[in-house]
Design an enzyme around this catalytic site. Sequence first.
Site, PDB file in Angstrom:
ATOM      1  N   ASP A  80     -33.274  15.995  83.319  1.00 19.84           N
ATOM      2  CA  ASP A  80     -31.947  15.640  84.305  1.00 19.84           C
ATOM      3  C   ASP A  80     -32.783  14.216  84.897  1.00 19.84           C
ATOM      4  O   ASP A  80     -33.335  13.646  84.805  1.00 19.84           O
ATOM      5  CB  ASP A  80     -31.766  16.506  85.596  1.00 19.84           C
ATOM      6  CG  ASP A  80     -33.458  16.967  86.049  1.00 19.84           C
ATOM      7  OD1 ASP A  80     -34.668  16.701  84.738  1.00 19.84           O
ATOM      8  OD2 ASP A  80     -33.545  16.900  87.110  1.00 19.84           O
ATOM      9  N   GLU A 146     -35.311  19.780  86.746  1.00 16.08           N
ATOM     10  CA  GLU A 146     -36.487  19.275  88.226  1.00 16.08           C
ATOM     11  C   GLU A 146     -36.335  19.074  89.174  1.00 16.08           C
ATOM     12  O   GLU A 146     -36.799  19.113  90.091  1.00 16.08           O
ATOM     13  CB  GLU A 146     -37.386  18.743  86.744  1.00 16.08           C
ATOM     14  CG  GLU A 146     -39.044  19.198  87.579  1.00 16.08           C
ATOM     15  CD  GLU A 146     -39.081  17.726  88.182  1.00 16.08           C
ATOM     16  OE1 GLU A 146     -39.765  18.129  89.192  1.00 16.08           O
ATOM     17  OE2 GLU A 146     -38.564  16.609  88.088  1.00 16.08           O
ATOM     18  N   GLU A 147     -34.937  17.433  89.236  1.00 13.72           N
ATOM     19  CA  GLU A 147     -35.030  17.290  90.865  1.00 13.72           C
ATOM     20  C   GLU A 147     -34.419  17.680  91.364  1.00 13.72           C
ATOM     21  O   GLU A 147     -34.146  17.773  92.605  1.00 13.72           O
ATOM     22  CB  GLU A 147     -34.091  15.528  90.098  1.00 13.72           C
ATOM     23  CG  GLU A 147     -35.201  14.606  89.124  1.00 13.72           C
ATOM     24  CD  GLU A 147     -36.110  14.467  89.997  1.00 13.72           C
ATOM     25  OE1 GLU A 147     -36.863  14.345  91.162  1.00 13.72           O
ATOM     26  OE2 GLU A 147     -36.675  13.678  89.081  1.00 13.72           O
ATOM     27  N   HIS A 380     -38.171   6.678  91.501  1.00 18.54           N
ATOM     28  CA  HIS A 380     -36.844   7.392  92.023  1.00 18.54           C
ATOM     29  C   HIS A 380     -36.658   5.752  92.576  1.00 18.54           C
ATOM     30  O   HIS A 380     -35.573   6.590  93.992  1.00 18.54           O
ATOM     31  CB  HIS A 380     -37.020   7.954  92.626  1.00 18.54           C
ATOM     32  CG  HIS A 380     -37.815   9.694  92.938  1.00 18.54           C
ATOM     33  ND1 HIS A 380     -37.082  10.286  92.882  1.00 18.54           N
ATOM     34  CD2 HIS A 380     -37.855   9.932  91.156  1.00 18.54           C
ATOM     35  CE1 HIS A 380     -37.188  12.028  92.413  1.00 18.54           C
ATOM     36  NE2 HIS A 380     -37.736  11.062  91.078  1.00 18.54           N
TER      37      HIS A 380
END
Length: 409
Positions: A80, A146-147, A380
């Site tokens: 993702d 995963e996030e 990020h």
Amino acid sequence: QIDKINTAADKIESKCIVWRRDIHEHPELGNNEYKTARLIADHLRSLGIDVKEKVGKTGVVGILKGAQAGPCIALRADMDGLPIVEKSNLPYASKVRSNYNGQDVGVMHACGHDTHVAILMSVAEVLAGMKNDIKGTVKFIFQPAEEGPPEGEEGGAPLMIKEGVMDNPRVDVIFGLHIESFIEAGQIHYKPGAFMASSDWFTIKVKGKGSHGSQPWLGVDPISISAQITEALQTIVGRQMELVKAPVIITIGKIHGGIRNNIIPDDCIMEGTIRTLDSKMQQDVQKRIRTTATKIAEAWGATAEVSFDAKTLVTYNPPDLVKKMLPSLQSAAGADKVIERNWVTGSEDFSFYGTRAPSFFFYLGGMPKGNNPENAPPHHTAQFFVDDAGMKTGIKAFCHLVFDYMKMK
């Protein structure tokens, strides 16, 4: 097999780069990785690998059975992207927009998951070409979210485990990697034992009594109470936790209270995160946060409601497994390029796989050689960047881990 692996990794590198750049240009958010999943599934099937789709929403699982009996080894890649507008001049920069929890957002692979997918697709091709040398089964796990999944949905490693990804056949060991923008390409960093922190999110709702801003004595000010709680939480870290045992971080990332500058509101809401490297400390910190918040509020004549949402566990690398597999990483990267490091306060939902089988998670360098780590764009962020040159080391590492583990069983 070392020569075979190295030759195959050299050969597939250019294809790996093409995959990575395509995935980077077309990122998808958690539980919505439909195009990425289709690309993966089509590739695995072309290699003669058994494929199962829609595991954990959009996950893809490939099973490669070797010519001989042996253990089942799982390799994991997350798929993702993040709700971030990319700010780079890359020719394959993302221009994708999507909906994230009701908001129109840009989408970007700002944590390297595009490289993880491309690496594991490459490993699948290399190992499929060496099927006759494989003793056992290799399970390729391409994991969504995963996030974190969208609000109100399940997702990530917990959902894949719930839907049986670690069974049929049962996984004997699982390996994972994460590319890092601060580590030079060609290097691998690892740590035995606790490696990455658990992540708990928490909410504190302080309920006071509203009043006019000119007459605070007629109310119970939840904003002032929240400020005291925020400061007091840091005394848990600095004065109550045994930091020589393992680090602890408590962060308040969001505070909301009131709608006008001269009105004391009835309540104030704080949201934050806890990072710990020890499971007992994780539980202890939660108890101390609850006590601190509720007792400070009580002293003011207010109340505080505290709730926790456990996002990840501590990512733990069993020291005996690390010791056995360290030569595999050294074969892949060179002994001088494999470096033991300290704890990491970031978190990974790879940690959940470790509750079902021994697991080993390590960092892969993605910073261009010669660059200063202090200038590397953080994960990020809109400027995040990793060098394609780092992926070949990851391909070799996974392949060496597979064959070396099989020799031990």
